[in-house]
Design an enzyme around this catalytic site. Sequence first.
Site, short mmCIF file in Angstrom:
data_model
loop_
_atom_site.label_atom_id
_atom_site.label_comp_id
_atom_site.label_asym_id
_atom_site.label_seq_id
_atom_site.Cartn_x
_atom_site.Cartn_y
_atom_site.Cartn_z
CG ASP A 110 -6.03 -6.34 -2.62
OD1 ASP A 110 -5.52 -7.48 -2.75
OD2 ASP A 110 -6.25 -5.81 -1.51
CG ASP B 56 -15.61 -4.72 -1.36
OD1 ASP B 56 -14.41 -5.00 -1.31
OD2 ASP B 56 -16.52 -5.51 -1.04
CG PHE C 220 -11.63 -6.81 -5.91
CD1 PHE C 220 -12.73 -7.66 -6.01
CD2 PHE C 220 -10.89 -6.57 -7.06
CE1 PHE C 220 -13.06 -8.27 -7.22
CE2 PHE C 220 -11.20 -7.16 -8.27
CZ PHE C 220 -12.30 -8.02 -8.35
NE ARG D 188 -3.50 -2.40 2.61
CZ ARG D 188 -3.56 -3.23 3.64
NH1 ARG D 188 -2.85 -2.98 4.73
NH2 ARG D 188 -4.33 -4.29 3.61
CB CYS E 285 -4.14 -13.04 -1.70
SG CYS E 285 -5.92 -13.25 -1.89
#
Length: 406
Positions: free
Chosen positions: A310, A260, A238, A222, A350
């Site tokens: 993300d 989101d 996201f 970030r 991720c």
Amino acid sequence: MKNRNYPIVTVTPKAEKSIRSGHPWVYDTEIISVFGDLVNGGLTDVLSAKGAYLGTGFLSQSSKIRVRILSSNANETFSSAFWERRLRYTIEYRRTVMGEDFSCCRLVFGEADGIPGLTVDRFSDILVTQVLSYGTDKIKDVIYSSLMKIMSEYGEEIHGIYERNDVAIRELEGLEQYKGWYEGIPHTDLTKTEITENGIRYTVDFENGQKTGFFLDQKYNRLAISKIAKGKKVLDCFTHTGSFALNAAMGGAQHVTAVDVSETAVAMARENAEKNNLADRMDFIAADVFNLLPELEKKGGKPYDFIILDPPAFTKSRKTINSAERGYKEINYRAMKLLPRGGYLATCSCSHFMRSDLFEKMLVSAAADAGVQLRQIEVRRQCCDHPILWNVPETDYLKFYIFQVV
């Protein structure tokens, strides 16, 4: 080697090779024979097919990961002193690598710290834990007591341990799902707290938020995007509770749109923006990114010059890698089409199963289809409080890339 009083499992040559290389897992299909009475969550010795001692670990009778090796020292007693020593080593590592960020970091990262299946996240004066190993669950009282002792010795005040054991994977271990305060130590009654990361204040709902309430692994990623966000019109997809969006705004972005699918997440992101006096340069949308990106493209123009992707893990097993790759390609392709030449893209995965080579192959394909080239700025991984053991690939899961689209 002391006289052994643990049951014994004998493993295949393949398992022996893996263990000798430092990997701590023994799968059920790798066990050749058993000697003695196995106890679920108890300790068991692991021997090679030729009878050589390989290590001792927790047995899990329900899991495909049948044994999680703790130590290859045949003289280890696995007393409370063992756990305190291992936790002290783990926490001292965080104090060293996190420095001023020690107040908000992952204190324990499971197998990477030699404590199978245990996650401990620190949010200021609250510890949030998750236990995914039957053996670790059985001795959690010892672990939590040692944690509190060590933190106290370092002058760190902790006002409660909150357990987020509300995950389905616990059932594969034969463990029940639940969440709530650990009653073994005094605690506050509040299930929200405030943290500061990269100079930004957040409200963390550790009772209802995803995972343990906040994703600590992207901390310095970030910060990396904040350094190039100045003057940019940013779209953060996201966004969850707004962390990338807020770092972009704090870095001097002209305007940031945070998206989101969860209304609750968007509300929390908006609250965090107001808390940091950044709301005047931000707007928030509750929408499905897979629908939003093509809709923006249809409208024409290039409304953003920096897009951040993300997403949650699109795959949690090898079986769904192909569909996950299609999902990653779709959003990256759309983002590349939406950006002007010279625009910037931050994108990540991720999922451990989406290996770096597969993710990079997908990015090459998406760029070709979008008719653009990618100029690499940075390639990053998870934060150092989520250490990667090179002999345990499962600890390496986060891939993060920043490009200029040319």
